[in-house]
Design an enzyme around this catalytic site. Structure first.
Site, PDB file in Angstrom:
ATOM      1  N   ARG A   1      34.163  31.533  44.653  1.00 27.70           N
ATOM      2  CA  ARG A   1      35.246  32.500  44.452  1.00 27.70           C
ATOM      3  C   ARG A   1      34.699  33.712  43.712  1.00 27.70           C
ATOM      4  NH1 ARG A   1      35.633  32.798  39.253  1.00 27.70           N
ATOM      5  NH2 ARG A   1      35.485  30.971  37.921  1.00 27.70           N
ATOM      6  N   GLY A   2      35.468  34.797  43.722  1.00 26.11           N
ATOM      7  CA  GLY A   2      35.076  35.966  42.962  1.00 26.11           C
ATOM      8  C   GLY A   2      35.260  35.735  41.472  1.00 26.11           C
ATOM      9  N   GLY A   3      34.615  36.562  40.673  1.00 26.40           N
ATOM     10  CA  GLY A   3      34.774  36.475  39.226  1.00 26.40           C
ATOM     11  C   GLY A   3      33.617  35.809  38.525  1.00 26.40           C
TER      12      GLY A   3
ATOM     13  N   ALA B   1      44.238  34.223  34.945  1.00 25.21           N
ATOM     14  CA  ALA B   1      42.991  34.557  35.642  1.00 25.21           C
ATOM     15  C   ALA B   1      43.253  34.610  37.144  1.00 25.21           C
ATOM     16  CB  ALA B   1      41.915  33.521  35.333  1.00 25.21           C
TER      17      ALA B   1
ATOM     18  N   GLY C   1      41.003  34.545  40.786  1.00 26.72           N
ATOM     19  CA  GLY C   1      39.711  34.379  41.455  1.00 26.72           C
ATOM     20  C   GLY C   1      39.939  33.914  42.878  1.00 26.72           C
TER      21      GLY C   1
ATOM     22  N   CYS D   1      35.481  35.363  31.834  1.00 22.66           N
ATOM     23  CA  CYS D   1      35.374  36.486  32.777  1.00 22.66           C
ATOM     24  C   CYS D   1      34.424  37.567  32.277  1.00 22.66           C
ATOM     25  CB  CYS D   1      36.750  37.070  33.076  1.00 22.66           C
ATOM     26  SG  CYS D   1      37.862  35.866  33.819  1.00 22.66           S
TER      27      CYS D   1
END
Length: 216
Positions: free
Chosen positions: A69-71, A149, A151, A180
């Site tokens: 995932r992003g982040g 958050a 993600g 993060c």
């Protein structure tokens, strides 16, 4: 149609990832409806695609999972509502920026149901709340804490992973990472803000806030 799924008890991360991957493949193949999966994990850290090794401060504290995932690094654990978002952008809009904006709007609208003003911040992923009661930043600006958050990952234009909202987690567990990648601000939760909110309350708010943003 979006199917809402709720798991009670703590779902192991490996189990959640496998089930999520399978559902995403079925959605992409036209064999399953879109889904929002609400759950809790046992205490663990996950590393997104931008995670920096130096931001994992206590690597032996909890299991650490590499994820696409992003982040960066984040914590999951009891008292935190995780919502895995499996939506088909082929049928919605192949606009990733717009989709992320909608996800943030969804979180902000959910928090508003508890009279909490969640906000975006340029250069900082997630949703933030201003804490005027805390000592100000060195530049005189108000201190801010992260309450949720975000993600996401998208495969064949189907989204997965999603959001986590701090309802009543042990905030001390965030001390094992730089959440993060942001060290100058803290984390908070709905209960930390003085609100007697349960996971079930948040689930209801998420469901109410969803249609105005994403459609039924």
């Amino acid at each position: 149609m979006v199917e809402w799924l709720t798991s009670h008890g703590l779902v192991p991360y490996e189990t959640a990832l496998a089930e999520m991957e399978a559902r995403v493949a079925r959605i992409a193949g036209g064999d399953a409806d879109e889904a929002i999966w609400l759950l809790e994990h046992p205490p663990l850290y996950t590393a997104g695609t931008s995670a920096k090794p130096a931001d994992l401060l206590t690597p032996d504290r909890f299991p650490v999972y590499e994820t696409r995932r992003g982040g960066q690094y984040t914590y999951h654990g009891p008292g935190q509502r995780v919502a895995y978002v499996m939506l088909d952008l082929n049928a919605r809009s192949r606009d990733v920026r717009r989709f992320v904006h909608q996800i943030e709007d969804w979180v902000i609208a959910t928090l508003a149901e508890f009279n909490v003003k969640g906000e975006r911040r340029a250069g900082r992923v997630g949703v933030w709340v201003t804490r005027p009661e805390k000592p100000p930043m060195p530049d005189g600006s108000s201190r801010e804490d992260k309450i949720a958050a975000v993600g996401l990952r998208i495969r064949k234009w189907v989204s997965f992973h999603g959001i986590s909202i701090n309802v009543e987690p042990d905030l001390g567990h965030f001390e094992g990472i730089v959440p993060c990648g942001i060290a100058e601000h803290g984390v908070t939760s709905l209960v930390d803000l003085g609100l007697p909110v349960t996971l079930e309350d948040v689930d209801d708010a998420l469901k109410r806030a969803f249609p105005p943003i994403f459609g039924k």
